[in-house]
Design an enzyme around this catalytic site. Structure first.
Site, PDB file in Angstrom:
ATOM      1  N   ARG A   1      -4.260   3.798  -7.586  1.00  0.00           N
ATOM      2  CA  ARG A   1      -3.546   2.915  -6.648  1.00  0.00           C
ATOM      3  C   ARG A   1      -2.377   2.268  -7.387  1.00  0.00           C
ATOM      4  NH1 ARG A   1      -6.435  -1.913  -3.062  1.00  0.00           N
ATOM      5  NH2 ARG A   1      -4.489  -2.977  -2.564  1.00  0.00           N
TER       6      ARG A   1
ATOM      7  N   HIS B   1       0.848  -1.206   0.000  1.00  0.00           N
ATOM      8  CA  HIS B   1       0.000   0.000   0.000  1.00  0.00           C
ATOM      9  C   HIS B   1       0.878   1.249   0.000  1.00  0.00           C
ATOM     10  CE1 HIS B   1      -4.091  -1.623   1.605  1.00  0.00           C
ATOM     11  NE2 HIS B   1      -3.493  -2.527   0.850  1.00  0.00           N
TER      12      HIS B   1
ATOM     13  N   PRO C   1      -5.053 -15.292  -0.741  1.00  0.00           N
ATOM     14  CA  PRO C   1      -3.853 -14.943  -1.522  1.00  0.00           C
ATOM     15  C   PRO C   1      -4.148 -14.099  -2.762  1.00  0.00           C
ATOM     16  CG  PRO C   1      -4.133 -17.350  -1.293  1.00  0.00           C
ATOM     17  CD  PRO C   1      -5.432 -16.706  -0.959  1.00  0.00           C
TER      18      PRO C   1
ATOM     19  N   LYS D   1      -4.240 -11.946   4.945  1.00  0.00           N
ATOM     20  CA  LYS D   1      -3.975 -11.566   3.552  1.00  0.00           C
ATOM     21  C   LYS D   1      -2.686 -12.251   3.128  1.00  0.00           C
ATOM     22  CE  LYS D   1      -5.856  -9.422   1.242  1.00  0.00           C
ATOM     23  NZ  LYS D   1      -6.741  -9.658   0.084  1.00  0.00           N
TER      24      LYS D   1
ATOM     25  N   HIS E   1     -16.787  -7.667   1.385  1.00  0.00           N
ATOM     26  CA  HIS E   1     -15.421  -7.346   0.981  1.00  0.00           C
ATOM     27  C   HIS E   1     -15.090  -5.916   1.401  1.00  0.00           C
ATOM     28  CE1 HIS E   1     -12.901  -5.334  -2.189  1.00  0.00           C
ATOM     29  NE2 HIS E   1     -12.093  -6.318  -1.839  1.00  0.00           N
TER      30      HIS E   1
ATOM     31  N   ASN F   1     -12.052  -2.617   0.884  1.00  0.00           N
ATOM     32  CA  ASN F   1     -10.803  -1.951   0.515  1.00  0.00           C
ATOM     33  C   ASN F   1     -10.564  -0.871   1.562  1.00  0.00           C
ATOM     34  OD1 ASN F   1      -9.625  -2.972  -1.923  1.00  0.00           O
ATOM     35  ND2 ASN F   1     -11.457  -2.294  -2.990  1.00  0.00           N
TER      36      ASN F   1
HETATM   37  O1  GKR Z   1      -6.098  -3.777   0.522  1.00  0.00           O
HETATM   38  O2  GKR Z   1      -4.409  -4.858  -0.279  1.00  0.00           O
HETATM   39  C1  GKR Z   1      -5.598  -4.775  -0.029  1.00  0.00           C
HETATM   40  C2  GKR Z   1      -6.529  -5.919  -0.353  1.00  0.00           C
HETATM   41  O3  GKR Z   1      -5.822  -6.965  -0.925  1.00  0.00           O
HETATM   42  C3  GKR Z   1      -7.637  -5.460  -1.246  1.00  0.00           C
HETATM   43  O4  GKR Z   1      -7.106  -4.785  -2.351  1.00  0.00           O
HETATM   44  C4  GKR Z   1      -8.509  -6.576  -1.744  1.00  0.00           C
HETATM   45  O5  GKR Z   1      -9.417  -6.060  -2.674  1.00  0.00           O
HETATM   46  O6  GKR Z   1      -9.324  -6.765   0.485  1.00  0.00           O
HETATM   47  C5  GKR Z   1      -9.396  -7.211  -0.759  1.00  0.00           C
HETATM   48  C6  GKR Z   1      -9.643  -8.679  -0.858  1.00  0.00           C
HETATM   49  O7  GKR Z   1     -10.264  -9.233   0.007  1.00  0.00           O
HETATM   50  O8  GKR Z   1      -9.264  -9.280  -1.857  1.00  0.00           O
HETATM   51 MG    MG Z   2     -10.289 -11.090  -1.177  1.00  0.00          MG
END
Ligand code: GKR
Ligand code: MG
Length: 447
Positions: free
Chosen positions: A429, A57, A246, A216, A345, A347
């Site tokens: 991003r 990020h 993943p 994550k 979900h 972000n």
């Molecule tokens: O914030 O890096 C992140 C997440 O990987 C996000 O971009 C994903 O969209 O949270 C998300 C997910 O569950 O895949």
């Molecule tokens: Mg996901």
């Protein structure tokens, strides 16, 4: 007065109130609630160096904040994805919605969705907030709820660099004082080993009381990530539930191999180990594990194939891309028919989206699994809503009190976040770019 006369008198009084722009509760601005303007404020909010399959990020995450002005003086608030394309779409949307009735937002939904789903989500939310304010009703009530007053969230755990890592602090886009002594963005430190991840999970549980933990993955070698999940299970003990995501960075053979090993852990579901519905369905069949996605079923057009291939057991809704609040509510009966469970979900986001997610989950009966949220990663003083951040207690968040979303904007903080957006230069991003500040050779190849 007989009943017929009484009904006629009530109707006449209601007509008079409507003509004066009042609703039955006497609140100004109801039926119709004509939209007079839309203010769109792109913002950049501080973000820690969280790691994912996409990279790292950046120093800020981007959002667009919507204020929808109406003739009654009511202003509805919305938040949606950031980035200049969404900002531009929202500017076009504003031309479409001015002069229209906020209550009748389904009328202009197709035109906004044609601009972008994110754009629709921001405007729909602001309309609903305005309608709630005009009628004195909470957003969840407008959506037919609440079916629950408290909504469960999961700890969303990322491998990460320390917030004061020197290569990251040298990033010229940083405009706040996070590099000054003692002012690192947060104190969670670097998390790049199984033990450090178990510490992080324990820290999140201690601070917010979470029961469900999502790792994550797609960052370190898969075996290390598996070991991290094992370390979390051991540290958290009985009663915890685990998820691993993943983000489709794994090859099918990796996903199956790790999936077999996951069977000995208290796994709630296996999220997007591989890309595409067909590959997901193969991993699901080979491992027998419950699978979830926010990647291979993300719009209504994907449903037919999902019914046929059966890649998942859990669908992650997100009102930002799945047709707004109404689209996500429509997923309820779809999930019943498909035998799926629902979660949400997330972000990186601010308190406006946080409130929206709570209202949605409190109205969608089928959303029985803890939702994801990045909200704990937003530094305490960085939110753009008035007052302290919305609280998380025992892993749950209460539906905010008050009409509409139940939150207000803090216009000073909003202005600051907008100024940072203007000056930092970030417009989309770019996790890969930030990752290469630390690991110049990083490619994000499949593992
Ligand atoms: O914030 O890096 C992140 C997440 O990987 C996000 O971009 C994903 O969209 O949270 C998300 C997910 O569950 O895949
Ligand atoms: Mg996901």
């Amino acid at each position: 007065m007989n009943r017929r006369q009484w009904i006629a008198a009530q109707a006449a009084a209601l007509a008079g109130a409507t003509a004066r722009g009042e609703n039955q509760t006497g609140v100004q601005g109801a039926a119709p609630l004509t939209i007079t303007g839309v203010t769109v404020t792109p913002v950049a909010l501080p973000d820690p160096p969280l790691l994912a399959a996409s990279g790292c990020h950046g120093p800020y995450f981007l959002r667009n904040i919507v204020e929808l002005h109406t003739d009654g003086g009511v202003v509805g608030i919305g938040e949606t994805h950031g980035g200049e394309r969404v900002t531009a779409a929202l500017a076009k949307a504003s031309e479409i919605v001015v002069g229209q009735n906020a209550f009748a937002y389904r009328r202009f939904a197709p035109a906004l969705k044609a601009l972008s789903e994110s754009c629709y989500a921001g405007i729909e939310l602001a309309c609903l907030d305005a309608c709630g304010r005009a009628t004195g009703r909470r957003l969840c009530e407008l959506l037919g709820g609440p079916v629950r007053e408290e909504v469960e969230f999961a700890a969303y755990l990322f491998f990460r660099y320390a917030a004061d890592r020197k290569e990251l602090l040298a990033d010229r886009r940083i405009l706040d004082d996070r590099a000054s002594a003692g002012r690192a963005l947060d104190a969670w430190g670097e998390v790049r080993t199984p033990d450090a991840m178990a510490d992080l999970a324990e820290g999140f549980r201690k601070r917010w009381g979470f029961r469900v933990f999502k790792l994550k993955a797609g960052v370190l070698p898969p075996e290390i990530e598996l070991a991290a999940l094992g370390a979390m299970a051991e540290r958290l003990g009985e009663g915890c539930l685990l998820r691993i995501d993943p983000n489709a960075r794994w090859k099918a053979e990796t996903a199956v191999r790790i999936g077999q090993a996951l069977k000995s852990l208290p796994l709630e579901y296996y999220e997007d180990p591989v890309a595409g519905q067909a590959a997901m369905a193969e991993v699901r069949a080979a491992t027998g594990l419950p699978m979830s996605t926010n990647m291979c079923v993300t719009r209504f057009a994907h449903l037919a194939e999902a019914f046929r291939l059966r890649p998942i057991d859990v669908l992650l809704c997100d009102h930002h891309y799945f047709g707004g609040m109404l689209g996500c509510l429509a997923l309820g009966p779809v999930a019943d028919a498909a035998g799926w469970r629902l979660s949400q979900h997330s972000n990186s986001h601010c308190g406006v989206t946080m409130a929206a997610m709570i209202h949605l989950a409190s109205s969608l009966g089928q959303l029985t699994l803890a939702s994801d949220t990045h909200y704990p990663w937003l530094p305490d003083d960085a939110d753009i809503i008035a007052g302290p951040k919305l609280p998380i207690r025992d892993g749950h968040m209460r539906v905010p009190d008050g009409p509409g979303l139940g939150i207000e904007l803090d216009h000073d903080r909003l202005a600051r976040a907008h100024e940072i957006y203007e000056r930092c230069g970030m417009r989309t991003r770019d996790d890969a770019g930030t990752m290469r500040l630390v690991e110049p050779g990083w490619t994000g190849d499949k593992l």
